[in-house]
Scaffold this motif. Structure first.
Motif, PDB file in Angstrom:
ATOM      1  N   ARG A   1       0.831  -1.207   0.000  1.00 44.21           N
ATOM      2  CA  ARG A   1       0.000   0.000   0.000  1.00 44.21           C
ATOM      3  C   ARG A   1       0.866   1.257   0.000  1.00 44.21           C
ATOM      4  O   ARG A   1       0.625   2.189  -0.758  1.00 44.21           O
ATOM      5  CB  ARG A   1      -0.925   0.021   1.230  1.00 44.21           C
ATOM      6  CG  ARG A   1      -2.234  -0.689   1.053  1.00 44.21           C
ATOM      7  CD  ARG A   1      -3.204  -0.371   2.185  1.00 44.21           C
ATOM      8  NE  ARG A   1      -2.644  -0.588   3.510  1.00 44.21           N
ATOM      9  CZ  ARG A   1      -2.645  -1.755   4.157  1.00 44.21           C
ATOM     10  NH1 ARG A   1      -3.179  -2.814   3.595  1.00 44.21           N
ATOM     11  NH2 ARG A   1      -2.130  -1.849   5.370  1.00 44.21           N
TER      12      ARG A   1
ATOM     13  N   ARG B   1       2.618   1.677  -3.358  1.00 40.50           N
ATOM     14  CA  ARG B   1       1.674   2.190  -4.362  1.00 40.50           C
ATOM     15  C   ARG B   1       1.450   3.689  -4.183  1.00 40.50           C
ATOM     16  O   ARG B   1       1.465   4.445  -5.141  1.00 40.50           O
ATOM     17  CB  ARG B   1       0.319   1.478  -4.246  1.00 40.50           C
ATOM     18  CG  ARG B   1       0.273   0.102  -4.793  1.00 40.50           C
ATOM     19  CD  ARG B   1      -1.121  -0.506  -4.615  1.00 40.50           C
ATOM     20  NE  ARG B   1      -1.157  -1.844  -5.142  1.00 40.50           N
ATOM     21  CZ  ARG B   1      -1.264  -2.135  -6.428  1.00 40.50           C
ATOM     22  NH1 ARG B   1      -1.354  -1.176  -7.321  1.00 40.50           N
ATOM     23  NH2 ARG B   1      -1.279  -3.390  -6.831  1.00 40.50           N
TER      24      ARG B   1
ATOM     25  N   ALA C   1      -2.089   2.882  -9.203  1.00 42.51           N
ATOM     26  CA  ALA C   1      -3.490   2.601  -8.893  1.00 42.51           C
ATOM     27  C   ALA C   1      -3.663   1.164  -8.393  1.00 42.51           C
ATOM     28  O   ALA C   1      -2.867   0.276  -8.706  1.00 42.51           O
ATOM     29  CB  ALA C   1      -4.346   2.818 -10.139  1.00 42.51           C
ATOM     30  N   GLU C   2      -4.724   0.951  -7.623  1.00 38.33           N
ATOM     31  CA  GLU C   2      -5.020  -0.372  -7.080  1.00 38.33           C
ATOM     32  C   GLU C   2      -5.205  -1.436  -8.161  1.00 38.33           C
ATOM     33  O   GLU C   2      -4.920  -2.604  -7.924  1.00 38.33           O
ATOM     34  CB  GLU C   2      -6.278  -0.315  -6.209  1.00 38.33           C
ATOM     35  CG  GLU C   2      -6.051   0.297  -4.856  1.00 38.33           C
ATOM     36  CD  GLU C   2      -5.162  -0.560  -3.965  1.00 38.33           C
ATOM     37  OE1 GLU C   2      -5.293  -1.792  -3.962  1.00 38.33           O
ATOM     38  OE2 GLU C   2      -4.329   0.037  -3.266  1.00 38.33           O
ATOM     39  N   ASP C   3      -5.705  -1.026  -9.320  1.00 35.33           N
ATOM     40  CA  ASP C   3      -5.953  -2.006 -10.383  1.00 35.33           C
ATOM     41  C   ASP C   3      -4.732  -2.239 -11.272  1.00 35.33           C
ATOM     42  O   ASP C   3      -4.807  -3.002 -12.227  1.00 35.33           O
ATOM     43  CB  ASP C   3      -7.156  -1.590 -11.229  1.00 35.33           C
ATOM     44  CG  ASP C   3      -6.954  -0.256 -11.932  1.00 35.33           C
ATOM     45  OD1 ASP C   3      -6.063   0.517 -11.528  1.00 35.33           O
ATOM     46  OD2 ASP C   3      -7.706   0.013 -12.896  1.00 35.33           O
ATOM     47  N   GLN C   4      -3.613  -1.612 -10.946  1.00 34.80           N
ATOM     48  CA  GLN C   4      -2.378  -1.800 -11.706  1.00 34.80           C
ATOM     49  C   GLN C   4      -1.433  -2.713 -10.924  1.00 34.80           C
ATOM     50  O   GLN C   4      -1.382  -2.655  -9.698  1.00 34.80           O
ATOM     51  CB  GLN C   4      -1.686  -0.446 -11.956  1.00 34.80           C
ATOM     52  CG  GLN C   4      -2.498   0.498 -12.808  1.00 34.80           C
ATOM     53  CD  GLN C   4      -2.739  -0.062 -14.200  1.00 34.80           C
ATOM     54  OE1 GLN C   4      -1.812  -0.501 -14.856  1.00 34.80           O
ATOM     55  NE2 GLN C   4      -3.985  -0.069 -14.617  1.00 34.80           N
ATOM     56  N   PRO C   5      -0.676  -3.553 -11.633  1.00 37.08           N
ATOM     57  CA  PRO C   5       0.246  -4.446 -10.932  1.00 37.08           C
ATOM     58  C   PRO C   5       1.465  -3.697 -10.382  1.00 37.08           C
ATOM     59  O   PRO C   5       1.866  -2.672 -10.912  1.00 37.08           O
ATOM     60  CB  PRO C   5       0.668  -5.438 -12.016  1.00 37.08           C
ATOM     61  CG  PRO C   5       0.484  -4.697 -13.302  1.00 37.08           C
ATOM     62  CD  PRO C   5      -0.670  -3.756 -13.083  1.00 37.08           C
TER      63      PRO C   5
END
Length: 80
Positions: A40, A43, A49-53
């Motif tokens: 977290r 990131r 973003a949360e939807d990116q690896p």
């Protein structure tokens, strides 16, 4: 006149540690909590973003004498 530039690079290493006890090591749930917290923060710091690896080598797991260390580094460059 010389043809060069200079810069200052500041590196910060963030560490999340999980204590271990021989001969059992560290509990998986505690390692998972530290891993999630480190990811977290990574990131957030890198605006991912949360939807990116997250790159597979972004977080490093290191053995300590009586702990597992999850770490990542952040670098900032400033022209002098």
């Amino acid at each position: 006149m010389a043809d060069y530039t200079s810069r200052t690079v500041t590196t910060v290493r963030r560490e999340f540690t999980v204590p271990t006890r021989l001969p059992w090591g560290a509990p998986a749930d505690e390692v998972g909590k530290a891993w999630a917290a480190a990811e977290r923060e990574y990131r957030t710091a890198n605006k991912i973003a949360e939807d990116q690896p997250v790159a597979g080598d972004a977080l490093r797991f290191l053995p300590g004498d009586d702990e597992i260390v999850i770490a990542f580094t952040l670098s900032e460059t400033h022209d002098a």
